[in-house]
Every structure is written in structure tokens, then in C-alpha cells.
Design a protein around this motif. Sequence first.
Motif, PDB file in Angstrom:
ATOM      1  N   LEU A  17       0.812  -1.232   0.000  1.00 38.78           N
ATOM      2  CA  LEU A  17       0.000   0.000   0.000  1.00 38.78           C
ATOM      3  C   LEU A  17       0.842   1.277   0.000  1.00 38.78           C
ATOM      4  O   LEU A  17       0.381   2.341  -0.420  1.00 38.78           O
ATOM      5  N   LYS A  18       2.080   1.194   0.515  1.00 40.80           N
ATOM      6  CA  LYS A  18       2.992   2.346   0.604  1.00 40.80           C
ATOM      7  C   LYS A  18       2.341   3.599   1.222  1.00 40.80           C
ATOM      8  O   LYS A  18       2.376   4.685   0.638  1.00 40.80           O
ATOM      9  N   PRO A  19       1.794   3.466   2.430  1.00 39.96           N
ATOM     10  CA  PRO A  19       1.129   4.645   3.025  1.00 39.96           C
ATOM     11  C   PRO A  19       2.091   5.788   3.336  1.00 39.96           C
ATOM     12  O   PRO A  19       1.649   6.915   3.578  1.00 39.96           O
ATOM     13  N   TRP A  20       3.411   5.533   3.305  1.00 35.61           N
ATOM     14  CA  TRP A  20       4.362   6.611   3.597  1.00 35.61           C
ATOM     15  C   TRP A  20       4.264   7.740   2.584  1.00 35.61           C
ATOM     16  O   TRP A  20       4.523   8.899   2.912  1.00 35.61           O
ATOM     17  N   ARG A  21       3.879   7.381   1.350  1.00 38.19           N
ATOM     18  CA  ARG A  21       3.866   8.417   0.300  1.00 38.19           C
ATOM     19  C   ARG A  21       2.904   9.548   0.620  1.00 38.19           C
ATOM     20  O   ARG A  21       3.256  10.721   0.554  1.00 38.19           O
ATOM     21  N   THR A  22       1.684   9.163   0.962  1.00 37.20           N
ATOM     22  CA  THR A  22       0.683  10.182   1.287  1.00 37.20           C
ATOM     23  C   THR A  22       1.125  10.965   2.522  1.00 37.20           C
ATOM     24  O   THR A  22       0.946  12.180   2.590  1.00 37.20           O
ATOM     25  N   PHE A  23       1.708  10.247   3.491  1.00 38.07           N
ATOM     26  CA  PHE A  23       2.114  10.899   4.741  1.00 38.07           C
ATOM     27  C   PHE A  23       3.140  12.003   4.479  1.00 38.07           C
ATOM     28  O   PHE A  23       2.973  13.129   4.946  1.00 38.07           O
TER      29      PHE A  23
END
Length: 330
Positions: A102-108
Motif C-alpha cells: 500500500l505504501k502509506p508513507w507516500r501520502t504521509f
Amino acid sequence: MATQLDAPSADKFPEVGELKTHNHLLGDLEALDAAWERDGYWFFRDVFDKDAVARLRKSWVDVLEREGVIDPVGDAPTDRSIRYNGASLESFPFRMEPLVALKPWRTFVEEKPIHDFFTRLFDDEPFWVPVVEYRATPPQEDRNRPRIDGIHQDGPYSPGIPFRICWIPLAEIDAETGGVMLAEGMTEKINRHPRDAGGTNAFIRLEDVPADRWRRTTYQAGDVLLMNLWTPHTGLANRSDRFRLSMDHRVMARRDKCPIVGHVEEISEQHVVVRDAGGRHVLSIDPDTYVRNDQGKKLSGPGIAEWYRPGSEVIIAHDGDRASVVRPPH
Ligand SMILES: O=C(O)CCC(=O)C(=O)O
Ligand SMILES: [Fe+2]
């Protein structure tokens, strides 16, 4: 204030002091650099927008709920309600593979207050090296095991890419819950890992770190810890009844020697062609290039093209046209 962490071999376990906070140095690059060289870390208390952290945390909570290991929290604030419900962890994705995808770090990191914090810190745009660990550490099952996971430096495993480790707690992490413990003021660029007979790195021995150097704190959502690559550190086992949620990431300033992050188009033992947002790059590979797999093992000869395929995501440190490090993101 020192914390006496309960440990089975309490006599051997060091007293752990409080981390310094470096908030007062923000905006003063020279003083920040001096602290970095002196202390081996920057710890900033309560600098992240809490809502941005809560949005990031939600990705973890969704996985834990889906796995059935916490009871649904609904609209309740999640930072204190990540209690492990005792369900089997047999199929638990310990490396949080669903989040890797999901790579949620990008949005963060694109959230404005987060981006602004790092831009102010570096007086430059941040460059995020996509080497990320998503951690949801359940309570330790065997309480007779040591609390120290393994004392290590990240530097020896990442030659050539001068990033900073960026460790982000997503909910309160108190002494029971564990989290990172580091050795202050050990920034010399030396590999402190003893080599065993097979030549592989073993963890750093507790007795090789002066007992009065250990630091930690009760981490809160909103805090961030940046660590020098040479700072010895370890995770501490979770002795609470909750999951420990954190993300560790790698960051640097744009003006520093940033690696190429892209996709392999072509690779052999002599060269690699990689495409990133800026276009196509051709770099040479030689026997000294540290081409590694996901376990840190050096690849050579035909092993390189066997492991890396066209389309593989790759991070490449380079001096001019020569690749010095070729590694996968995870
Ligand atoms: O979170 C942990 O348990 C350890 C973190 C760590 O070693 C790192 O971020 O480099
Ligand atoms: Fe580490």
C-alpha cells in the motif's frame, strides 16, 4: 530521569536515561549538525501534525482489525486502543506486507505540515529513500526472552547512501511497550559488529557499549527520532498488552548526494540501465559495486541479472557514471 526496565537479567541490563530533545535547534543548521555529530541523533518532541499521524496510523489499524488481532475501534481514538485481543498470531504478517504493498508513507510525507517540517529542518526539500519498515509489534509471548532485540548500526549495511534513519512512533510507546533504545554519542564511523568465524556480522555486544550511554523516552504520536547511521541502537521487546506501532524510514536533504530511485530497464554484471522521473541513466557496475539482494547479500557475476529483472524497483548510489550500491527498496 532514568528508567529501570524490568528485565530477567536486571543485573546486566543498563540504566536507561532520557533522550535529549533538539527542538530548540530547529532553524539553526550549524547547531543541528554539531548535535548530530555529538549526540548521534535528533529527537524532536511533538512536531508532527497529530491528524496526519492519525491518518497514517489508520492504515496499521485497518490491517490489525482485518487480521482479527485487535477489536474494532470504530470511531474511538485509536492511539490508546490497539490492545492485542489474544487471537492467534500464526498467520500474522509480521513484516506488515499489506502495508508494503500500500505504501502509506507516500501520502504521509506529502501532507503539508509534514513536508514543511522537514523542509524547515533541512532548509531544503526532503528526499525520501524508499526503504521503509512498517512495524506492528505484538506483546512478547515468551517473557523469559531478553528485552534487547539486537544491538546494531545501520551504517555497515548501507554503504554509500548518506541518509538518516527516521523513526516515527504512531501511538504512545512507553517503557513497557519498548521501542527504540540508542547509545548517545557514539558517532565514529566504525563498524562495531563483531565478526563471527563465518565472517558474518553478529549483533553488537551489550558489554561493548558503555553502560551510561543508553537513552530512550516515552514516545508519543507527533514525535520523530532521526538517527545517525553509526549510532548503535536496538528495539526493546514489547511487554505491554498493546501493539507497538511505528514506521522507520530513510530521509536526506535534496542537496545531499541522493541516490537514483527507479526501475531497472536492463542489467548485467557490467552495467545497469535505470529509469526514474528524470529519465534514463546508464551506470557501470564493477566487482567493487555492492550489488545486494533483499537480505543484504552481495551478488556477483550472472547472479546479478538472475536476481534483478527488467522492471525491478531499485535504489542506486553512484559516483558519476559508476554505481557504488545497487539495492532493492525492501
Ligand atoms: O523499531 C525497532 O524495533 C528498531 C528500529 C531500527 O532498528 C531502525 O529503525 O533502524
Ligand atoms: Fe536499525
